[in-house]
Design a protein around this motif. Structure first.
Motif, PDB file in Angstrom:
ATOM      1  N   GLY A   1      -0.535  -6.235   3.854  1.00  0.00           N
ATOM      2  CA  GLY A   1      -0.555  -4.748   4.447  1.00  0.00           C
ATOM      3  C   GLY A   1      -1.282  -4.301   3.266  1.00  0.00           C
TER       4      GLY A   1
ATOM      5  N   ILE B   1      -0.410  -4.200  13.900  1.00  0.00           N
ATOM      6  CA  ILE B   1      -1.433  -4.444  13.437  1.00  0.00           C
ATOM      7  C   ILE B   1      -2.808  -3.736  13.328  1.00  0.00           C
TER       8      ILE B   1
ATOM      9  N   ARG C   1       1.509  -8.484   9.231  1.00  0.00           N
ATOM     10  CA  ARG C   1       1.350  -6.804   8.064  1.00  0.00           C
ATOM     11  C   ARG C   1       1.842  -7.024   6.837  1.00  0.00           C
TER      12      ARG C   1
END
Lengths: 87, 86
Positions: A26, B9, A22
């Motif tokens: 992101g 996620i 992430r």
């Protein structure tokens, strides 16, 4: 008794790799910040686990200081994003 | 901890990811540290672990609250069902 700590430490390291996904992909700054904050809180627990594996109590103090630094840095980044400058 | 990371996620939006990861981390750390205290017994180390658990219980939610407050002020809209993944 050590292998339980070892197993939980390895599982934690795998979850850190999940959070790193992430951090890289992101969409915005905020997603990356939350992921970095999560990685920071996980390293605190990893430090404590390492302290228990090597039977050295100094690691507990290191993880306390690291928790404080993580907290202060998250607030500084939030203030920078909000005001454009930390001063 | 693992569920928090998986939630970080898979969930579609910033707010849902924050919701999942920060809650799981804060409580997960607290429980792990209490587990270490039980393993350690009554020594100085368990007092330090207790202080660390107390500090994390106080500091982690406030830090994430500050981040989400900033994200909200920078104009991130909550995700509605049917929107595309952010």
């Amino acid at each position: 008794m050590i292998d339980i700590f070892l197993a939980s430490g390895i599982i934690l390291i795998l979850t850190i790799f999940l959070c790193l996904y992430r951090v890289v992909f992101g969409p915005g700054v905020e997603n990356r910040l939350i992921a970095v904050n999560t990685v920071g809180t996980k390293t605190i627990i990893l430090l404590v686990i390492i302290g228990f594996i090597y039977e050295r109590p100094i690691f507990i103090d290191i993880s306390i200081i690291y928790a404080m630094i993580n907290f202060i840095s998250t607030l500084a980044i939030a203030k920078y994003l909000r005001r454009g400058s930390i001063s | 901890m693992v569920v928090g990371a998986v939630g970080l996620i898979r969930l579609p939006d910033f707010y849902t990811r924050t919701h999942a990861s920060s809650k799981c981390d804060t409580l997960g750390e607290g429980m792990m540290l209490i587990g270490f205290i039980l393993y350690e017994g009554m020594t100085l180390i368990s007092v330090k672990l207790l202080l660390l658990a107390l500090f994390i219980f106080l500091s982690s939610p406030t830090a994430v609250h500050a981040l989400v407050n900033v994200a909200h002020s920078r104009g991130i809209k909550p995700w509605k069902k049917g929107d595309e993944r952010q």
